[in-house]
Design a protein around this motif. Structure first.
Motif, short mmCIF file in Angstrom:
data_model
loop_
_atom_site.label_atom_id
_atom_site.label_comp_id
_atom_site.label_asym_id
_atom_site.label_seq_id
_atom_site.Cartn_x
_atom_site.Cartn_y
_atom_site.Cartn_z
N ALA A 14 0.80 -1.28 -0.25
CA ALA A 14 -0.28 0.16 0.37
C ALA A 14 0.59 1.14 -0.11
O ALA A 14 -0.23 2.53 -0.44
CB ALA A 14 -0.72 -0.41 1.72
N ALA A 50 -2.69 -2.65 -4.92
CA ALA A 50 -2.41 -0.95 -4.02
C ALA A 50 -3.49 -0.12 -3.85
O ALA A 50 -3.41 -0.24 -2.85
CB ALA A 50 -0.97 -1.19 -4.60
N LEU A 53 -6.34 -2.21 -1.64
CA LEU A 53 -5.56 -1.74 -0.62
C LEU A 53 -5.79 -0.24 0.65
O LEU A 53 -5.95 -0.47 1.75
CB LEU A 53 -4.10 -2.11 -0.30
CG LEU A 53 -4.15 -3.97 -0.28
CD1 LEU A 53 -2.10 -3.95 -0.60
CD2 LEU A 53 -4.46 -4.84 0.31
N ARG A 54 -5.29 0.91 -1.00
CA ARG A 54 -5.39 1.94 0.13
C ARG A 54 -6.86 2.08 0.16
O ARG A 54 -7.29 3.20 1.37
CB ARG A 54 -5.14 3.43 -1.26
CG ARG A 54 -3.19 2.63 -1.27
CD ARG A 54 -2.97 3.45 -2.13
NE ARG A 54 -1.58 3.90 -2.44
CZ ARG A 54 -0.85 2.75 -3.84
NH1 ARG A 54 -1.62 2.80 -4.76
NH2 ARG A 54 0.74 2.41 -3.99
N TYR A 143 0.83 4.93 5.46
CA TYR A 143 -0.61 4.11 6.63
C TYR A 143 0.63 3.19 7.30
O TYR A 143 1.41 2.42 7.14
CB TYR A 143 -1.16 3.33 4.96
CG TYR A 143 -2.09 3.57 3.95
CD1 TYR A 143 -3.06 4.21 4.80
CD2 TYR A 143 -1.20 3.90 3.21
CE1 TYR A 143 -3.92 5.40 3.31
CE2 TYR A 143 -2.18 4.90 2.50
CZ TYR A 143 -3.71 4.79 2.91
OH TYR A 143 -4.58 5.57 2.09
#
Length: 175
Positions: A14, A50, A53-54, A143
């Protein structure tokens, strides 16, 4: 790998710069088995992972549980883990028992994607959605998972915390 390691994989993907193969390999450097096998053709898949995930992490930071559920389930559907027990790499003839999320012949990108999806799902199971954050340092959007006792983490690393505290101190001194 244990579940905590898979959470780390999810956060690395991420937070990673996925603009080049070298950058991706740097993000998964702790797993040379993946890093050495990833290729240019894997970058679009990893970018999609990604992004998912973000979106899930943003939803956790924003308190939107339904989006968390939808995004993580979408990732798990697209990149399902296929767990298998492994016992290599131990010492003194004793195996180092752990679980892999893909078969031994699976492409590295499949294992990285499944590990990231599984890691985020397991992170939510073990820590809920309240312990995830985004660094509050200027210029940093990393994150993180806050495992501190008091859940007071605001920065992704001591480096970012120190940078912001020094900047605040200097600003106070100027006034």
């Amino acid at each position: 790998m244990d579940n905590a390691d898979y959470v780390t994989v999810a956060l690395r993907i991420a937070n990673a710069d996925l603009s080049s193969l070298d950058a991706v390999r740097a993000a998964v450097h702790d797993e040379p088995w993946w890093a050495d096998r990833l290729g240019e053709a894997d970058l679009p898949v990893l970018r999609t992972v990604a992004d998912g995930l973000r979106r899930a992490l943003d939803a956790m930071v924003g308190g939107d549980g339904q989006t968390v559920l939808a995004e993580i389930n979408t990732l798990l559907s697209a990149h399902p883990p296929r767990p298998r027990l492994s016992g290599h790499g131990g010492r003194n003839g004793n195996p180092n028992w752990h679980v892999h999320v893909a078969g031994p012949d699976a492409p590295a990108v499949d294992e990285v994607a499944a590990a990231a999806a599984w890691g985020l799902a397991q992170g939510v199971v073990h820590h809920g959605t309240d312990r995830w954050g985004r660094c509050q340092a200027d210029g940093c959007d990393t994150y993180y998972l806050d495992t501190s006792t008091n859940q007071a983490k605001r920065f992704c690393s001591p480096r970012c915390a120190n940078r912001m505290h020094v900047a605040a101190f200097r600003a106070r001194r100027r006034e």
